[in-house]
Design a protein around this motif. Structure first.
Motif, PDB file in Angstrom:
ATOM      1  N   THR A 129      -7.545   4.453 -28.172  1.00  0.00           N
ATOM      2  CA  THR A 129      -8.860   3.813 -28.038  1.00  0.00           C
ATOM      3  C   THR A 129      -8.651   2.298 -27.908  1.00  0.00           C
ATOM      4  O   THR A 129      -7.917   1.698 -28.692  1.00  0.00           O
ATOM      5  CB  THR A 129      -9.716   4.107 -29.283  1.00  0.00           C
ATOM      6  N   PRO A 130      -9.294   1.683 -26.910  1.00  0.00           N
ATOM      7  CA  PRO A 130      -9.023   0.260 -26.664  1.00  0.00           C
ATOM      8  C   PRO A 130      -9.721  -0.670 -27.657  1.00  0.00           C
ATOM      9  O   PRO A 130     -10.680  -0.271 -28.319  1.00  0.00           O
ATOM     10  CB  PRO A 130      -9.603   0.048 -25.262  1.00  0.00           C
ATOM     11  N   ILE A 131      -9.211  -1.880 -27.728  1.00  0.00           N
ATOM     12  CA  ILE A 131      -9.856  -2.939 -28.519  1.00  0.00           C
ATOM     13  C   ILE A 131      -9.949  -4.188 -27.650  1.00  0.00           C
ATOM     14  O   ILE A 131      -9.107  -4.415 -26.781  1.00  0.00           O
ATOM     15  CB  ILE A 131      -9.046  -3.292 -29.783  1.00  0.00           C
ATOM     16  N   LEU A 132     -10.985  -4.972 -27.881  1.00  0.00           N
ATOM     17  CA  LEU A 132     -11.134  -6.218 -27.128  1.00  0.00           C
ATOM     18  C   LEU A 132     -11.817  -7.242 -28.025  1.00  0.00           C
ATOM     19  O   LEU A 132     -13.022  -7.171 -28.231  1.00  0.00           O
ATOM     20  CB  LEU A 132     -11.981  -5.956 -25.864  1.00  0.00           C
ATOM     21  N   ASP A 133     -11.029  -8.134 -28.604  1.00  0.00           N
ATOM     22  CA  ASP A 133     -11.614  -9.240 -29.370  1.00  0.00           C
ATOM     23  C   ASP A 133     -11.193 -10.545 -28.691  1.00  0.00           C
ATOM     24  O   ASP A 133     -10.582 -10.527 -27.615  1.00  0.00           O
ATOM     25  CB  ASP A 133     -11.170  -9.182 -30.838  1.00  0.00           C
ATOM     26  N   GLY A 134     -11.494 -11.661 -29.314  1.00  0.00           N
ATOM     27  CA  GLY A 134     -11.200 -12.957 -28.701  1.00  0.00           C
ATOM     28  C   GLY A 134      -9.720 -13.129 -28.381  1.00  0.00           C
ATOM     29  O   GLY A 134      -9.354 -13.627 -27.306  1.00  0.00           O
ATOM     30  N   ASN A 135      -8.851 -12.697 -29.284  1.00  0.00           N
ATOM     31  CA  ASN A 135      -7.413 -12.834 -29.060  1.00  0.00           C
ATOM     32  C   ASN A 135      -6.948 -11.980 -27.878  1.00  0.00           C
ATOM     33  O   ASN A 135      -6.162 -12.415 -27.044  1.00  0.00           O
ATOM     34  CB  ASN A 135      -6.634 -12.416 -30.315  1.00  0.00           C
ATOM     35  N   VAL A 136      -7.450 -10.750 -27.829  1.00  0.00           N
ATOM     36  CA  VAL A 136      -7.020  -9.842 -26.749  1.00  0.00           C
ATOM     37  C   VAL A 136      -7.571 -10.350 -25.409  1.00  0.00           C
ATOM     38  O   VAL A 136      -6.870 -10.312 -24.385  1.00  0.00           O
ATOM     39  CB  VAL A 136      -7.484  -8.396 -27.053  1.00  0.00           C
ATOM     40  N   ILE A 137      -8.797 -10.847 -25.423  1.00  0.00           N
ATOM     41  CA  ILE A 137      -9.372 -11.397 -24.185  1.00  0.00           C
ATOM     42  C   ILE A 137      -8.489 -12.535 -23.655  1.00  0.00           C
ATOM     43  O   ILE A 137      -8.186 -12.616 -22.464  1.00  0.00           O
ATOM     44  CB  ILE A 137     -10.816 -11.908 -24.436  1.00  0.00           C
TER      45      ILE A 137
END
Ligand code: SF4
Length: 326
Positions: free
Chosen positions: A79-87
């Motif tokens: 399952t993916p994640i997208l927070d400020g760091n990953v962006i």
């Protein structure tokens, strides 16, 4: 964890206990949602944390990012994640120029994150690595690596590209465009705001009020306070602010006039500066006292020792810490 070690104990805890335990952490809606989620887990899932992504996403306070993080890190699901760091990492590695807050670009970034974590699950283990461990943790490791890379190496202002493990794939590094990505558009300017709080002493007890439901920091305690503005018509004297706060004009105000209270010093007890989102807040705390006794006023009169048992907003906790302990 020590106070409320099980989901059942979180579900049953009193709001006062929950807020006191959470005191100082900010984002108080989170702890209320955590309790709602605990109740839902007890009611619908027999007290066991669900492992299915849709069930996790249905818990109060859990959005797509948190559900993705839980399912990948705790249960090794792709399952993916997208927070400020990953962006930041993805826009730089893939050279994405568009603003990640735009709907289409955001959807593209989610898709990239999904492909990466899916690929992690399908990849054979590295030579020498343990197969069982790889199968148990490849998605977890992929998502944690993305977050850590953004937090430690690919930082907003001075990314450490020379020691970055993905530099050979990184478009921003190749084109020397680290400063341009991610393209977040113009930031909203910070706004300065000024508040005054009143530390009103009656025989060693101080007046405090609980913030009402539905506002920022709901249910937490604070000293009576009011915004007085930085300039122009909104700017008021401390005495006018006391009048405004004590004559019932404010939401939490009491039906008493400021003439019933007086400011007892020419300098504030303390001045606290803090930030909430884009607001740069200055909070002045002034000592005041009632002129006549006894007083009935909305709120509680408590000694400092009793006040320390209540959950305060972070800024007002700093005022409380300035009072002599009793
Ligand atoms: S090479 Fe530099 S810009 Fe690219 S991901 Fe690594 S730290 Fe970030």
């Amino acid at each position: 964890m020590r106070e409320l070690p099980t989901i059942q104990s979180v579900a049953k805890a009193s709001p006062t206990k929950l807020h006191k335990l959470w005191e100082g952490l900010g984002y108080y809606t989170r702890v209320r949602n955590m309790q709602k989620a605990a109740k839902q887990i007890v009611g619908r899932h027999g007290g066991k944390f669900p492992q299915n992504f849709d069930d996790v996403l249905a818990l109060p306070g859990i959005g797509r990012y948190t559900a993705g993080a839980i399912c990948s890190i705790a249960f090794n699901q792709p399952t993916p994640i997208l927070d400020g760091n990953v962006i930041r990492v993805l826009t730089r590695v893939f050279g994405i120029d568009e603003n990640p807050r735009d709907k289409e670009t955001n959807a593209r970034l989610w898709k990239l994150a999904e492909d990466l974590v899916g690929r992690a699950l399908r990849c054979p283990p590295r030579r020498g690595a343990e197969t069982a461990l790889h199968l148990e943790s490849s998605c977890s490791h992929m998502n944690q690596s993305l977050m850590e890379l953004g937090a430690i190496v690919c930082t907003p202002r001075s990314p450490n590209c020379t020691s970055c493990p993905v530099k050979k794939y990184c478009v921003a590094f190749r084109q020397n465009r680290q400063d341009e990505l991610p393209n977040l558009g113009k930031r909203e300017a910070a706004t300065a705001r000024r508040f005054v709080a009143f530390v009103i002493n009656r025989n060693g007890r101080f007046l405090v009020r609980q913030r009402p439901n539905g506002v920022v920091n709901a249910h937490l305690w604070e000293f009576p306070n009011v915004e007085i503005g930085m300039k122009g018509r909104a700017r008021r004297s401390v005495r006018a602010a006391l009048k405004l706060q004590m004559n019932g004009a404010q939401r939490t105000g009491a039906p008493y006039q400021s003439k019933d209270f007086s400011i007892v010093s020419t300098r504030p007890l303390c001045v606290i500066k803090h930030s909430i989102t884009r607001y740069r807040i200055t909070l002045e705390a002034w000592r005041a006292e009632p002129k006549q006794l006894p007083f009935k006023v909305s709120g509680l009169w408590r000694t400092p020792a009793q006040l320390h048992k209540l959950a305060f907003t972070a800024a007002h906790k700093r005022i409380l810490n300035r009072l002599p302990a009793q």
